[in-house]
Scaffold this motif. Structure first.
Motif: not given
Length: 186
Positions: A47-55
């Motif tokens: 989920l942290c990686q998904e956050v950064f992909l979005t960010l």
């Protein structure tokens, strides 16, 4: 070690400069991961990686400087956490984690962030969901009252009240349980 973000780093990251993007990640990832772990997400690292992909996909259009970046990052983390909860409600996990089967030689991210034994995680577990959310955003993620209020869809006054109640509950619990000083939350 986390990098201290500056406006120069943020500006370079907006331009797609790889080292600056890495510094943004290294600065925000530990607290975002701790937030997701504290919320009990199944796979906080993913989920942290998904956050950064979005960010990183929205970085060029973000406003508000470093504060705006942090607020947006934790807003995305909160949304991913809500998605994770909804997914688990629709499709419950059948397998339990078996610590005896864990062959890692070093501490897990969870152990590093939350410590071992009945520390912070155990103390937060007994709090109502909104109080736990406030403490995770304010203490673990180190967000301002205004940033936490925005993420929670609440007012700054409500966040202050929730935080006060949560800290009072923790203080009372620690006094009742006579937790040794080295395990107390400052």
């Amino acid at each position: 070690m986390a990098t201290t973000l500056t406006e120069e780093i943020l500006s370079a990251a907006r331009g797609g400069e790889p080292q600056s993007l890495r510094e943004v990640y290294e600065s925000l990832a530990p607290s975002i991961l701790a937030y997701l772990i504290g919320k009990g997400c199944d796979d906080p690292e993913a989920l942290c990686q998904e956050v950064f992909l979005t960010l990183f996909g929205k970085l060029k259009n973000l406003t508000g400087g470093i504060s705006g970046l942090r607020t947006f990052a934790f807003s995305v983390a909160h949304a991913r956490m809500v998605d994770d909860v909804r997914r688990r409600e629709r499709q419950p996990v059948l397998a339990q984690f078996d610590p005896q089967a864990d062959a890692r030689l070093s501490s897990s991210a969870e152990e590093t962030v939350l410590g071992s034994g009945p520390g912070v995680a155990a103390m937060l577990d007994g709090l109502p969901a909104r109080q736990k959310e406030v403490l995770l955003l304010r203490v673990v993620a180190d967000l301002s009252i205004e940033e936490a209020a925005k993420i929670m869809g609440s007012t700054a006054g409500a966040v202050k009240q929730l935080q006060t109640r949560a800290l009072r509950t923790l203080k009372d619990r620690m006094e009742r349980e006579e937790v040794p000083d080295h395990e107390r939350i400052a």
